[in-house]
Scaffold this active site. Sequence first.
Site, PDB file in Angstrom:
ATOM      1  N   GLY A  14       0.854  -1.066   0.145  1.00 15.79           N
ATOM      2  CA  GLY A  14       0.018   0.018  -0.073  1.00 15.79           C
ATOM      3  C   GLY A  14       0.897   1.142   0.140  1.00 15.79           C
ATOM      4  O   GLY A  14       0.272   2.369   0.558  1.00 15.79           O
TER       5      GLY A  14
ATOM      6  N   GLY B 278       1.699   2.725  -2.493  1.00 16.05           N
ATOM      7  CA  GLY B 278       1.224   3.646  -3.598  1.00 16.05           C
ATOM      8  C   GLY B 278       1.915   3.404  -4.960  1.00 16.05           C
ATOM      9  O   GLY B 278       2.463   4.092  -5.840  1.00 16.05           O
ATOM     10  N   SER B 279       2.211   1.963  -5.309  1.00 22.79           N
ATOM     11  CA  SER B 279       3.064   1.804  -6.406  1.00 22.79           C
ATOM     12  C   SER B 279       2.309   2.168  -7.677  1.00 22.79           C
ATOM     13  O   SER B 279       2.836   2.701  -8.885  1.00 22.79           O
ATOM     14  CB  SER B 279       3.190   0.232  -6.749  1.00 22.79           C
ATOM     15  OG  SER B 279       1.908  -0.233  -6.524  1.00 22.79           O
ATOM     16  N   SER B 280       0.889   2.445  -7.812  1.00 26.06           N
ATOM     17  CA  SER B 280       0.410   2.778  -9.205  1.00 26.06           C
ATOM     18  C   SER B 280       0.571   4.108  -9.347  1.00 26.06           C
ATOM     19  O   SER B 280       0.885   4.630 -10.405  1.00 26.06           O
ATOM     20  CB  SER B 280      -1.128   2.525  -9.166  1.00 26.06           C
ATOM     21  OG  SER B 280      -1.652   1.264  -8.289  1.00 26.06           O
TER      22      SER B 280
ATOM     23  N   ALA C 195       3.102   6.064  -8.101  1.00 22.09           N
ATOM     24  CA  ALA C 195       4.314   6.261  -8.354  1.00 22.09           C
ATOM     25  C   ALA C 195       4.955   5.939  -9.768  1.00 22.09           C
ATOM     26  O   ALA C 195       5.450   6.741 -10.521  1.00 22.09           O
ATOM     27  CB  ALA C 195       5.289   5.372  -7.460  1.00 22.09           C
TER      28      ALA C 195
ATOM     29  N   ASP D   3      -1.571  10.455  -3.133  1.00 19.33           N
ATOM     30  CA  ASP D   3      -0.438   9.626  -3.355  1.00 19.33           C
ATOM     31  C   ASP D   3       0.585  10.235  -4.391  1.00 19.33           C
ATOM     32  O   ASP D   3       1.690  10.082  -4.324  1.00 19.33           O
ATOM     33  CB  ASP D   3      -0.785   8.130  -3.531  1.00 19.33           C
ATOM     34  CG  ASP D   3      -2.168   8.116  -4.184  1.00 19.33           C
ATOM     35  OD1 ASP D   3      -2.650   9.291  -4.773  1.00 19.33           O
ATOM     36  OD2 ASP D   3      -2.565   6.844  -4.296  1.00 19.33           O
TER      37      ASP D   3
HETATM   38  O1  PMV Z   1      -4.845   2.833   0.501  1.00 17.35           O
HETATM   39  P1  PMV Z   1      -4.132   3.913   0.238  1.00 17.35           P
HETATM   40  O2  PMV Z   1      -2.955   3.837   1.019  1.00 17.35           O
HETATM   41  O3  PMV Z   1      -3.873   4.217  -0.986  1.00 17.35           O
HETATM   42  O4  PMV Z   1      -4.756   4.983   1.051  1.00 17.35           O
HETATM   43  C1  PMV Z   1      -6.199   5.525   0.751  1.00 17.35           C
HETATM   44  C2  PMV Z   1      -6.216   6.776   1.397  1.00 17.35           C
HETATM   45  C3  PMV Z   1      -7.818   7.423   1.056  1.00 17.35           C
HETATM   46  O5  PMV Z   1      -8.179   8.330   1.973  1.00 17.35           O
HETATM   47  C4  PMV Z   1      -8.826   6.124   1.760  1.00 17.35           C
HETATM   48  C5  PMV Z   1      -7.922   7.252  -0.275  1.00 17.35           C
HETATM   49  C6  PMV Z   1      -7.414   8.634  -0.874  1.00 17.35           C
HETATM   50  O6  PMV Z   1      -7.341   8.525  -2.367  1.00 17.35           O
HETATM   51  O7  PMV Z   1      -7.256   9.607  -0.191  1.00 17.35           O
END
Ligand code: PMV
Length: 328
Positions: free
Chosen positions: A108, A110-112, A114, A155
């Site tokens: 989690g 955020g590879s997509s 990045a 992200d």
């Molecule tokens: O699942 P992750 O680590 O990409 O985090 C999502 C965070 C959220 O606030 C739930 C969604 C977002 O895009 O902000």
Amino acid sequence: MKNNITVSAPGKLMLFGEHAVVYGLPCIVTAVDQRMWTNIIRTQKLTIKLAAPEVKIPKFEADINIPLKKVPQGAKFVFAAVKNFYKEYKVSSGLDIKTRSDFSSSFGFGSSSAVTVCVVKGLAEIFGIKISNKALFDICYKTILDVQGVGSGFDIAAAIWGGTLYFVGGGKKIAQISKENLPLTVGYTGVKADTTTLVKKVAELKKIKPKVVNSIFNLIVLIVEDAKKLLKKANCEELGRLANLNQGLLEALGISTFELSNLIYASRGAGAFGAKLSGAGGGDCMIAFAPPTKTSKIKKAIEKHGGTFLPVKTGAEGVRVEKINIKR
Ligand code: PMV
């Protein structure tokens, strides 16, 4: 013709404000020192060739105009990013793209996002187009929405700017708070979370109990604003207290899990000032605010409770061109 570029961008960890940020509210995100690497070669043949082993795409080649729904899941972000870039800047070319990640796509981190940032930045360099961070953000954010339909863009911002950022949903405000490594310990639950499902779960609860959920979001905003000030001073104890408060509110939204809570309580028990889940919930990672002297005890506690300790540094540098060989 030799057009060959390698770009890298950092992964991220959400610190405070997840879910509320989806509704245009602020959050705090930090870039981690584990990066996604993307090599792009311009080719004569009008196809996109992709090798992305970390998302189970050993090799996929298709016409540039292939509809997105026909592209395999792991390749969608790359294809959508190329399409959006070509449309915006009215250019086109065949491409040979290879990606490699320092981290597992299950964490989690955020590879997509990045990889999306790497592709757009790399194409701008290849086509000699000057692109500001905000213009880069807008194309990448559109790409994320095209592929997954929901998301705040936090992200993407972390992958572009790096450091620790104050980010308002949709990119209404993006400000760097610091570039320092924060006193954080990170644990992975071993469970892969699906962000879209969890965002929908919170949306459902918000529909049923709008006043309660909006009040929870307002409290989360207070935590984010407080954390923004504390992060400038890197006040670990106070940040830990805020992490515990934020975790309580995320529990109330129903997105924590047994595995997450288990690691969170274990970290607190091992001396962390505070701990919370990081991201959408449902699995992925938790973070604990603790001085470095406590790291090894917290690491042991995380491992004893079935988690994996992830040795990451925060506040990492944003997107950067690593190698470039372009003849125009
Ligand atoms: O699942 P992750 O680590 O990409 O985090 C999502 C965070 C959220 O606030 C739930 C969604 C977002 O895009 O902000």
